[in-house]
Design a protein around this motif. Structure first.
Motif, mmCIF file in Angstrom:
data_model
loop_
_atom_site.group_PDB
_atom_site.id
_atom_site.type_symbol
_atom_site.label_atom_id
_atom_site.label_comp_id
_atom_site.label_asym_id
_atom_site.label_seq_id
_atom_site.Cartn_x
_atom_site.Cartn_y
_atom_site.Cartn_z
ATOM 1 N N ILE A 49 0.846 -1.191 0.000
ATOM 2 C CA ILE A 49 0.000 0.000 0.000
ATOM 3 C C ILE A 49 0.885 1.246 0.000
ATOM 4 C CG2 ILE A 49 -0.178 0.010 2.520
ATOM 5 C CD1 ILE A 49 -3.001 1.136 2.212
ATOM 6 N N GLY A 50 0.502 2.240 -0.769
ATOM 7 C CA GLY A 50 1.189 3.527 -0.754
ATOM 8 C C GLY A 50 2.524 3.555 -1.464
ATOM 9 N N ARG A 51 3.134 4.754 -1.447
ATOM 10 C CA ARG A 51 4.451 4.969 -2.053
ATOM 11 C C ARG A 51 5.517 4.749 -0.988
ATOM 12 N NH1 ARG A 51 6.504 6.605 -6.552
ATOM 13 N NH2 ARG A 51 4.449 7.110 -7.360
ATOM 14 N N HIS A 52 6.424 3.820 -1.259
ATOM 15 C CA HIS A 52 7.500 3.486 -0.326
ATOM 16 C C HIS A 52 8.825 4.042 -0.815
ATOM 17 C CE1 HIS A 52 5.562 -0.033 2.000
ATOM 18 N NE2 HIS A 52 4.607 0.648 1.400
ATOM 19 N N ARG A 53 9.756 4.205 0.130
ATOM 20 C CA ARG A 53 11.122 4.628 -0.179
ATOM 21 C C ARG A 53 12.040 3.409 -0.132
ATOM 22 N NH1 ARG A 53 12.322 8.115 4.608
ATOM 23 N NH2 ARG A 53 10.998 6.511 5.504
ATOM 24 N N TYR A 54 12.960 3.342 -1.075
ATOM 25 C CA TYR A 54 13.897 2.226 -1.168
ATOM 26 C C TYR A 54 15.310 2.789 -1.084
ATOM 27 C CZ TYR A 54 9.708 -0.188 -2.231
ATOM 28 O OH TYR A 54 8.435 -0.686 -2.112
ATOM 29 N N PHE A 55 16.004 2.434 -0.001
ATOM 30 C CA PHE A 55 17.344 2.939 0.262
ATOM 31 C C PHE A 55 18.371 1.960 -0.290
ATOM 32 C CE2 PHE A 55 14.737 5.329 3.028
ATOM 33 C CZ PHE A 55 15.425 6.470 3.405
ATOM 34 N N HIS A 56 19.210 2.425 -1.206
ATOM 35 C CA HIS A 56 20.322 1.653 -1.771
ATOM 36 C C HIS A 56 21.566 2.153 -1.048
ATOM 37 C CE1 HIS A 56 17.112 1.558 -4.712
ATOM 38 N NE2 HIS A 56 17.687 0.522 -5.296
ATOM 39 N N LYS A 57 22.081 1.376 -0.109
ATOM 40 C CA LYS A 57 23.173 1.799 0.767
ATOM 41 C C LYS A 57 24.463 1.087 0.370
ATOM 42 C CE LYS A 57 19.750 1.785 4.405
ATOM 43 N NZ LYS A 57 19.379 1.173 5.687
ATOM 44 N N LEU A 58 25.469 1.874 0.021
ATOM 45 C CA LEU A 58 26.762 1.345 -0.387
ATOM 46 C C LEU A 58 27.779 1.639 0.712
ATOM 47 C CD1 LEU A 58 28.468 0.075 -2.696
ATOM 48 C CD2 LEU A 58 28.928 2.432 -3.454
ATOM 49 N N TYR A 59 28.555 0.629 1.082
ATOM 50 C CA TYR A 59 29.555 0.755 2.140
ATOM 51 C C TYR A 59 30.930 0.403 1.593
ATOM 52 C CZ TYR A 59 25.403 0.460 5.096
ATOM 53 O OH TYR A 59 24.172 0.681 5.675
ATOM 54 N N ALA A 60 31.916 1.249 1.885
ATOM 55 C CA ALA A 60 33.323 0.962 1.584
ATOM 56 C C ALA A 60 33.931 0.408 2.869
ATOM 57 C CB ALA A 60 34.047 2.220 1.151
#
Length: 155
Positions: A105-116
């Motif tokens: 349901i609804g508009r979701h946020r998708y976090f693409h997290k890159l770690y060095a």
């Protein structure tokens, strides 16, 4: 400073349907830049903090867990195989693969997290996000985020 971008969507823009459960459910293209000196590996976590409903989130849903990407990896082409040596953890569907946006349901946020990271991690098998985060503790040189959004259309 470490960066992560995509040619498929702009920061805080809509993720194209082809990268979701309503499309081909394949990862979007991602580009990595400005990897800091001393980086031995990269890790990537994609998650949604708005599950199940952005108006009343109850949990963060994990879509993709990847670690031991070589530090020279310029990015990941859409739906492409991971480079040699990279490992995949379990997402919240219990699969060691990418699972695209599929908000109930609804508009979701998708976090693409890159770690060095300053280490190449040992073989963790197919770790969960929490297990990978524990293994990364004390080893993160820098991190970067790219946020995209998606709402099902039902077409």
């Amino acid at each position: 400073m470490l960066t992560i971008t995509s040619t498929a969507f702009t920061p805080h823009g809509e993720i194209p349907k082809e990268h979701t459960c309503e499309g081909d459910d394949r990862p979007p293209p991602l580009a990595f830049a400005s990897v800091p000196p001393g980086t031995q590996s990269l890790a990537l976590i994609v998650d949604d903090p708005d599950a199940p409903d952005p108006r009343a989130p109850k949990r963060t849903w994990v879509h993709w867990v990847v670690y031991n990407l070589p530090p020279t990896t310029p990015g990941l082409p859409a739906g492409a195989a991971l480079p040699p040596g990279a490992r995949v953890g379990n997402n919240d569907w219990g699969r060691d693969a990418y699972g695209g946006p599929c908000p109930p349901i609804g508009r979701h946020r998708y976090f693409h997290k890159l770690y060095a990271l300053d280490v190449m991690l040992p073989d963790l098998g197919a770790p969960t996000k929490a297990e990978l985060e524990r293994a990364m503790e004390g080893h993160v040189l820098e991190h970067a985020e790219l946020v995209g959004t998606y709402e099902k259309t039902g077409d």
